[in-house]
Design a protein around this motif. Structure first.
Motif, short mmCIF file in Angstrom:
data_model
loop_
_atom_site.label_atom_id
_atom_site.label_comp_id
_atom_site.label_asym_id
_atom_site.label_seq_id
_atom_site.Cartn_x
_atom_site.Cartn_y
_atom_site.Cartn_z
N TYR A 139 97.24 49.83 64.01
CA TYR A 139 97.47 51.19 64.50
C TYR A 139 96.69 52.09 63.55
N CYS A 140 95.50 52.53 63.99
CA CYS A 140 94.59 53.20 63.06
C CYS A 140 93.39 53.81 63.78
N ILE A 141 92.59 54.53 63.02
CA ILE A 141 91.21 54.85 63.38
C ILE A 141 90.40 53.75 62.70
N PHE A 142 89.46 53.16 63.42
CA PHE A 142 88.84 51.90 63.00
C PHE A 142 87.34 52.01 63.25
N ILE A 143 86.51 51.59 62.29
CA ILE A 143 85.07 51.59 62.54
C ILE A 143 84.45 50.24 62.17
N ASP A 144 83.44 49.87 62.93
CA ASP A 144 82.56 48.74 62.61
C ASP A 144 81.19 49.33 62.32
N ILE A 145 80.54 48.88 61.24
CA ILE A 145 79.25 49.42 60.81
C ILE A 145 78.19 48.34 60.96
N TYR B 1 74.12 47.52 60.16
CA TYR B 1 73.01 47.97 59.31
C TYR B 1 71.66 47.72 59.96
N ALA B 2 70.64 48.40 59.45
CA ALA B 2 69.28 48.28 59.98
C ALA B 2 68.73 46.87 59.83
N ASP B 3 69.20 46.11 58.82
CA ASP B 3 68.70 44.75 58.60
C ASP B 3 69.40 43.70 59.48
N GLY B 4 70.32 44.14 60.37
CA GLY B 4 71.00 43.22 61.26
C GLY B 4 72.36 42.74 60.76
N SER B 5 72.72 43.01 59.52
CA SER B 5 74.02 42.62 59.00
C SER B 5 75.06 43.69 59.38
N HIS B 6 76.31 43.46 59.01
CA HIS B 6 77.36 44.39 59.40
C HIS B 6 78.52 44.39 58.39
N THR B 7 79.33 45.42 58.49
CA THR B 7 80.63 45.50 57.81
C THR B 7 81.62 45.89 58.90
N TRP B 8 82.63 45.08 59.08
CA TRP B 8 83.61 45.34 60.12
C TRP B 8 84.94 45.79 59.54
N ALA B 9 85.71 46.46 60.38
CA ALA B 9 87.12 46.75 60.12
C ALA B 9 87.39 47.69 58.95
N LYS B 10 86.70 48.80 58.88
CA LYS B 10 87.07 49.85 57.94
C LYS B 10 88.06 50.75 58.68
N MET B 11 89.22 51.03 58.05
CA MET B 11 90.31 51.68 58.78
C MET B 11 90.92 52.86 58.04
N ALA B 12 91.43 53.79 58.83
CA ALA B 12 92.29 54.87 58.36
C ALA B 12 93.63 54.62 59.06
N HIS B 13 94.62 54.09 58.33
CA HIS B 13 95.90 53.65 58.89
C HIS B 13 96.88 54.80 59.11
N PHE B 14 97.75 54.61 60.10
CA PHE B 14 98.86 55.53 60.34
C PHE B 14 100.17 54.82 60.04
N HIS C 256 80.49 51.73 65.53
CA HIS C 256 81.46 51.67 66.63
C HIS C 256 82.75 52.28 66.11
N PHE C 257 83.25 53.29 66.81
CA PHE C 257 84.41 54.07 66.39
C PHE C 257 85.54 53.84 67.39
#
Length: 184
Positions: A58-64, A66-79, A103-104
């Protein structure tokens, strides 16, 4: 580049109702012609009814991505879970590489209950120096009659944790009654 990528007006609300798996979320995708390492400041407001305390999100959630094709998933602001009126949650991510796409999500996933979201935002800029992202208070009882307060604050281009000790926020009325305590 427009620093405020989007901001849902405070009057606009999105409501989700979820009664267990698989959950509900709303997704928006933001792509950048010129990837960069600007901070990602995101969050919003939510209120909920009977949101369970399960492993779901239960949150605001982003997946990032990167330009090189890699990623960081699941950064969250929890409620907070349970039932509550409007509360604000926000977070900051300092990307280690140039960001190509974000992705937001406004998310209530794999959790029973109902949640409303409003005033969601995604900014590609640093918050003001000294901006507080979270405050937690922990009781230091029974060893001390004080509480430990922990703050996550943006200072000098990074997130830092600051601590202080304050008088206890919990009132006790003397010693517990004598007797036997069974612990299992």
């Amino acid at each position: 580049m427009n620093k405020i990528i989007f901001s849902v007006l405070a009057a606009a609300a999105i409501s989700f109702t979820c009664f267990g798996a698989p959950g509900v979320n709303e997704k928006e995708v933001f792509a950048y012609d010129t990837p960069d390492r600007s901070p990602i400041w995101f969050g919003g407001e939510s209120r909920c009814t009977d949101v369970g305390a399960t492993e779901g999100r239960y949150c605001i959630f982003i997946d990032i991505y990167y330009a090189d094709g890699s990623h960081t998933w699941a950064k969250m602001a929890h409620f907070s879970r349970g039932t509550h009126d409007w509360e604000r949650s926000e977070s900051l991510f300092l990307p280690p590489k140039p960001v190509k796409r974000i992705h937001f999500y406004r998310m209530l996933r794999d959790v029973p209950g109902k949640a409303d979201f409003r005033a969601a935002f995604l900014r590609r800029e640093a918050p003001p120096d000294g901006h507080t992202f979270s405050v937690r208070r922990y009781s230091m009882r029974p060893e001390r009659t004080a509480d430990r307060i922990e703050r996550i604050v943006y200072r000098g281009g990074k997130l830092v944790t600051e601590f202080e000790v304050a008088p206890s926020s919990v009132a006790f009325s003397g010693q517990p009654a004598a007797g036997t305590v069974e612990v299992w």
